[in-house]
Design a protein around this motif. Sequence first.
Motif, PDB file in Angstrom:
ATOM      1  N   PRO A 129      14.072  -0.799   0.012  1.00 58.88           N
ATOM      2  CA  PRO A 129      12.686  -1.371  -0.534  1.00 58.88           C
ATOM      3  C   PRO A 129      12.529  -1.411  -1.834  1.00 58.88           C
ATOM      4  CG  PRO A 129      12.871   0.993   0.453  1.00 58.88           C
ATOM      5  CD  PRO A 129      14.184   0.280   0.624  1.00 58.88           C
ATOM      6  N   LEU A 130      13.353  -0.837  -2.678  1.00 59.42           N
ATOM      7  CA  LEU A 130      13.687  -0.799  -4.240  1.00 59.42           C
ATOM      8  C   LEU A 130      14.333  -2.084  -4.915  1.00 59.42           C
ATOM      9  CD1 LEU A 130      14.290   3.034  -4.761  1.00 59.42           C
ATOM     10  CD2 LEU A 130      12.145   1.947  -4.642  1.00 59.42           C
ATOM     11  N   VAL A 131      14.681  -3.113  -4.080  1.00 57.08           N
ATOM     12  CA  VAL A 131      15.443  -4.263  -4.606  1.00 57.08           C
ATOM     13  C   VAL A 131      14.387  -5.421  -4.313  1.00 57.08           C
ATOM     14  CG1 VAL A 131      17.056  -5.768  -4.223  1.00 57.08           C
ATOM     15  CG2 VAL A 131      17.587  -3.395  -3.669  1.00 57.08           C
ATOM     16  N   ALA A 140       0.749  -1.120   0.013  1.00 57.27           N
ATOM     17  CA  ALA A 140       0.088   0.031   0.081  1.00 57.27           C
ATOM     18  C   ALA A 140       0.993   1.230  -0.014  1.00 57.27           C
ATOM     19  CB  ALA A 140      -0.950   0.101   1.240  1.00 57.27           C
ATOM     20  N   ALA A 141       1.859   1.333   0.740  1.00 60.50           N
ATOM     21  CA  ALA A 141       2.822   2.409   1.059  1.00 60.50           C
ATOM     22  C   ALA A 141       3.500   2.591  -0.581  1.00 60.50           C
ATOM     23  CB  ALA A 141       3.834   2.217   2.100  1.00 60.50           C
ATOM     24  N   LEU A 142       3.964   1.441  -1.234  1.00 57.30           N
ATOM     25  CA  LEU A 142       4.849   1.729  -2.361  1.00 57.30           C
ATOM     26  C   LEU A 142       3.830   2.193  -3.324  1.00 57.30           C
ATOM     27  CD1 LEU A 142       6.651  -1.638  -2.345  1.00 57.30           C
ATOM     28  CD2 LEU A 142       7.575   0.859  -2.385  1.00 57.30           C
ATOM     29  N   VAL A 143       2.400   2.225  -3.367  1.00 56.89           N
ATOM     30  CA  VAL A 143       1.323   2.646  -4.411  1.00 56.89           C
ATOM     31  C   VAL A 143       1.122   3.982  -3.882  1.00 56.89           C
ATOM     32  CG1 VAL A 143      -0.630   2.260  -5.688  1.00 56.89           C
ATOM     33  CG2 VAL A 143       0.944   0.315  -5.128  1.00 56.89           C
ATOM     34  N   LEU A 144       0.337   4.106  -2.832  1.00 57.88           N
ATOM     35  CA  LEU A 144      -0.356   5.188  -2.454  1.00 57.88           C
ATOM     36  C   LEU A 144       0.740   6.410  -2.091  1.00 57.88           C
ATOM     37  CD1 LEU A 144      -3.048   3.753  -0.184  1.00 57.88           C
ATOM     38  CD2 LEU A 144      -3.135   4.259  -2.310  1.00 57.88           C
ATOM     39  N   GLY A 158       3.543  -9.288  -6.617  1.00 57.11           N
ATOM     40  CA  GLY A 158       2.697  -7.851  -6.231  1.00 57.11           C
ATOM     41  C   GLY A 158       3.567  -6.772  -5.720  1.00 57.11           C
ATOM     42  N   MET A 159       4.338  -7.190  -4.922  1.00 54.46           N
ATOM     43  CA  MET A 159       5.338  -6.111  -4.390  1.00 54.46           C
ATOM     44  C   MET A 159       6.138  -5.915  -5.187  1.00 54.46           C
ATOM     45  SD  MET A 159       5.605  -5.380  -0.963  1.00 54.46           S
ATOM     46  CE  MET A 159       5.448  -6.678   0.070  1.00 54.46           C
ATOM     47  N   VAL A 160       6.837  -6.324  -6.396  1.00 54.27           N
ATOM     48  CA  VAL A 160       7.336  -5.852  -7.509  1.00 54.27           C
ATOM     49  C   VAL A 160       6.738  -4.927  -8.148  1.00 54.27           C
ATOM     50  CG1 VAL A 160       8.901  -6.430  -9.378  1.00 54.27           C
ATOM     51  CG2 VAL A 160       8.866  -7.810  -7.506  1.00 54.27           C
ATOM     52  N   PHE A 161       5.627  -5.092  -8.408  1.00 50.11           N
ATOM     53  CA  PHE A 161       4.694  -4.349  -9.354  1.00 50.11           C
ATOM     54  C   PHE A 161       4.342  -2.908  -8.662  1.00 50.11           C
ATOM     55  CE2 PHE A 161       3.901  -7.929 -12.035  1.00 50.11           C
ATOM     56  CZ  PHE A 161       4.617  -7.699 -13.206  1.00 50.11           C
ATOM     57  N   ALA A 162       4.170  -3.237  -7.292  1.00 51.45           N
ATOM     58  CA  ALA A 162       3.802  -1.908  -6.378  1.00 51.45           C
ATOM     59  C   ALA A 162       5.313  -1.079  -6.388  1.00 51.45           C
ATOM     60  CB  ALA A 162       3.517  -2.426  -4.946  1.00 51.45           C
ATOM     61  N   ALA A 163       6.500  -1.826  -6.185  1.00 50.81           N
ATOM     62  CA  ALA A 163       7.667  -1.056  -6.296  1.00 50.81           C
ATOM     63  C   ALA A 163       7.735  -0.093  -7.733  1.00 50.81           C
ATOM     64  CB  ALA A 163       8.856  -1.930  -5.867  1.00 50.81           C
ATOM     65  N   ALA A 164       7.227  -0.740  -8.471  1.00 48.80           N
ATOM     66  CA  ALA A 164       7.286  -0.329  -9.908  1.00 48.80           C
ATOM     67  C   ALA A 164       6.604   1.275  -9.923  1.00 48.80           C
ATOM     68  CB  ALA A 164       6.795  -1.156 -10.884  1.00 48.80           C
ATOM     69  N   VAL A 165       5.608   1.316  -8.981  1.00 52.14           N
ATOM     70  CA  VAL A 165       4.997   2.670  -8.915  1.00 52.14           C
ATOM     71  C   VAL A 165       5.792   3.627  -8.406  1.00 52.14           C
ATOM     72  CG1 VAL A 165       2.968   3.871  -8.028  1.00 52.14           C
ATOM     73  CG2 VAL A 165       2.822   1.428  -8.935  1.00 52.14           C
ATOM     74  N   PHE A 166       6.605   3.280  -7.299  1.00 51.42           N
ATOM     75  CA  PHE A 166       7.301   4.065  -6.660  1.00 51.42           C
ATOM     76  C   PHE A 166       8.499   4.656  -7.390  1.00 51.42           C
ATOM     77  CE2 PHE A 166      10.679   5.318  -3.425  1.00 51.42           C
ATOM     78  CZ  PHE A 166       9.782   5.817  -2.436  1.00 51.42           C
ATOM     79  N   THR A 167       9.199   3.545  -7.878  1.00 49.17           N
ATOM     80  CA  THR A 167      10.290   4.120  -9.207  1.00 49.17           C
ATOM     81  C   THR A 167      10.094   4.766 -10.075  1.00 49.17           C
ATOM     82  OG1 THR A 167      10.142   1.904 -10.291  1.00 49.17           O
ATOM     83  CG2 THR A 167      11.612   1.830  -8.173  1.00 49.17           C
ATOM     84  N   GLY A 168       8.825   4.494 -10.642  1.00 47.77           N
ATOM     85  CA  GLY A 168       8.305   5.187 -12.043  1.00 47.77           C
ATOM     86  C   GLY A 168       7.851   6.633 -11.741  1.00 47.77           C
ATOM     87  N   VAL A 169       7.289   6.951 -10.417  1.00 49.84           N
ATOM     88  CA  VAL A 169       7.203   8.384 -10.136  1.00 49.84           C
ATOM     89  C   VAL A 169       8.322   8.950  -9.736  1.00 49.84           C
ATOM     90  CG1 VAL A 169       5.974   9.726  -8.426  1.00 49.84           C
ATOM     91  CG2 VAL A 169       4.641   7.893  -9.338  1.00 49.84           C
ATOM     92  N   LEU A 170       9.296   8.274  -8.898  1.00 52.65           N
ATOM     93  CA  LEU A 170      10.534   8.955  -8.595  1.00 52.65           C
ATOM     94  C   LEU A 170      11.482   9.422  -9.586  1.00 52.65           C
ATOM     95  CD1 LEU A 170      11.840   9.313  -5.647  1.00 52.65           C
ATOM     96  CD2 LEU A 170      13.197   7.397  -6.116  1.00 52.65           C
TER      97      LEU A 170
END
Length: 476
Positions: free
Chosen positions: A432-434, A26-30, A338-350
């Motif tokens: 958290p990005l690994v 949730a944190a990686l996405v929201l 699911g965690m990997v794709f959520a991390a993709a949101v974080f790295t994509g925005v960053l």
Amino acid sequence: MLTLLGFAMIATFLVLIMMKKMSPIAALVLIPALFCVFVSKGAHLGDYVIDGVSSLAPTAAMLMFAIVYFGVMIDVGLFDPIVRAILKFCRADPMRIVVGTALLAAIVSLDGDGSTTFMITVSAMYPLYKRLKMSLVVMTGVAAMANGVMNTLPWGGPTARAATALKVDATDIFVPMIPALATGLLAVVVLAYVLGLRERRRLGTLSLDKAPTREPEPEAETVLVGAGAGAAAGARAGGGGAGAAHGGPGSDAGGTGEAAEEEFQGLDPDRPTLRPGLYWFNALLTVALLTSMIMELLPIPVLFLLGAALALTVNFPHIPDQKARIAAHADNVLNVSGMVFAAAVFTGVLTGTGMVDHMANWLVDTIPEGMGPHMGLVTGLLSLPLTYFMSNDGFYFGVLPVLAEAGQAHGVSTLEIARASIVGQPLHMSSPLVPAVYVLVGMAKVEFGDHTRFVVKWAVLVSLVVLASGILFGII
């Protein structure tokens, strides 16, 4: 402004997951979605997410099929001899067990893949930690640090990236660093010894046949996590796994013979999924898979896809049995992917909003002019936070060339900068990005926040030992 918001986004994420106010997914996405709106780029959120997902999709595919493959290998008993050998060495001694964890993780890390290392290490050690009620974050922390040091191998990723970014030979980076990296690995083993002694004092006299002779005293720093902690399901041998999650050190789990046997099911010699007649086939298949991965004969996701399909077909020729094995590992696959794709949101925005570029430029610009001749030291120190808060690609292809250029202006060689850039890997492997770290905490049933809170200070210490050794030996 983007620099400030970038640091704020990372800090918000870390605080929320460490305080357990939000789950990592949730944190990686929201959180990045919210900050994307703050920087007035909300209309582009979809593009950033798609870009991030596209870049991490091969990693997610690799993890999905790697989990199935190694899950099947655990089910059929490929790693049982390793577990028995470790048990023989450890003798139910927490100190030996923690040191054994570090050594096993370091040896398996020779294949250059963190996910594989964590799967094998956790599958071998998890039943023992659970049976003896040892702290699971000690296991995840030691394994992550050992893998972080070994991740600097030329085929592990960071060294190759540094060589590519600076147009130098990877061998010229790695070989001179061997004494410093060996010192760092020794530091991990010494740290494992110290943590193991602490576990021995906490747990008292232990036996594999019965519970500890005295109730262990809880420690604020070593946290055992129960089921439903938001982590992925662990390796499931025989459909039951290496033990369903039980309570922490003060619980009744393991206090009775029935619970103890359930916890130790990962070593059950009579589980129905064992395939002793196919042991050498599975061993040769695994060696061939890892060799092909090191030689880069095919992309890693393709290798694991083929390996998983072949392992299932040969070991479980009947379709219902294949479905049962896939279902047994489905929780782990779903949670990790699911965690990997959520991390993709974080790295994509960053990346998409430009935050990561502004943060890197700000850090480089803040380096005092007088530190120019010491850019090797500066690069090594910067590699700790930057490789933790950024992907390796972002650091090595975005920041490192700037640092190398600044070093050259002050007479510091490019190779020296390249060597200094890899010292932060012991900390990076718990970022958290690994994606691999989610395999580690998921199979160990440990909250990511608990792992982070425990490992960061020790990983920083190991990284600084590598850096200090490099300076002392005249490498950096």
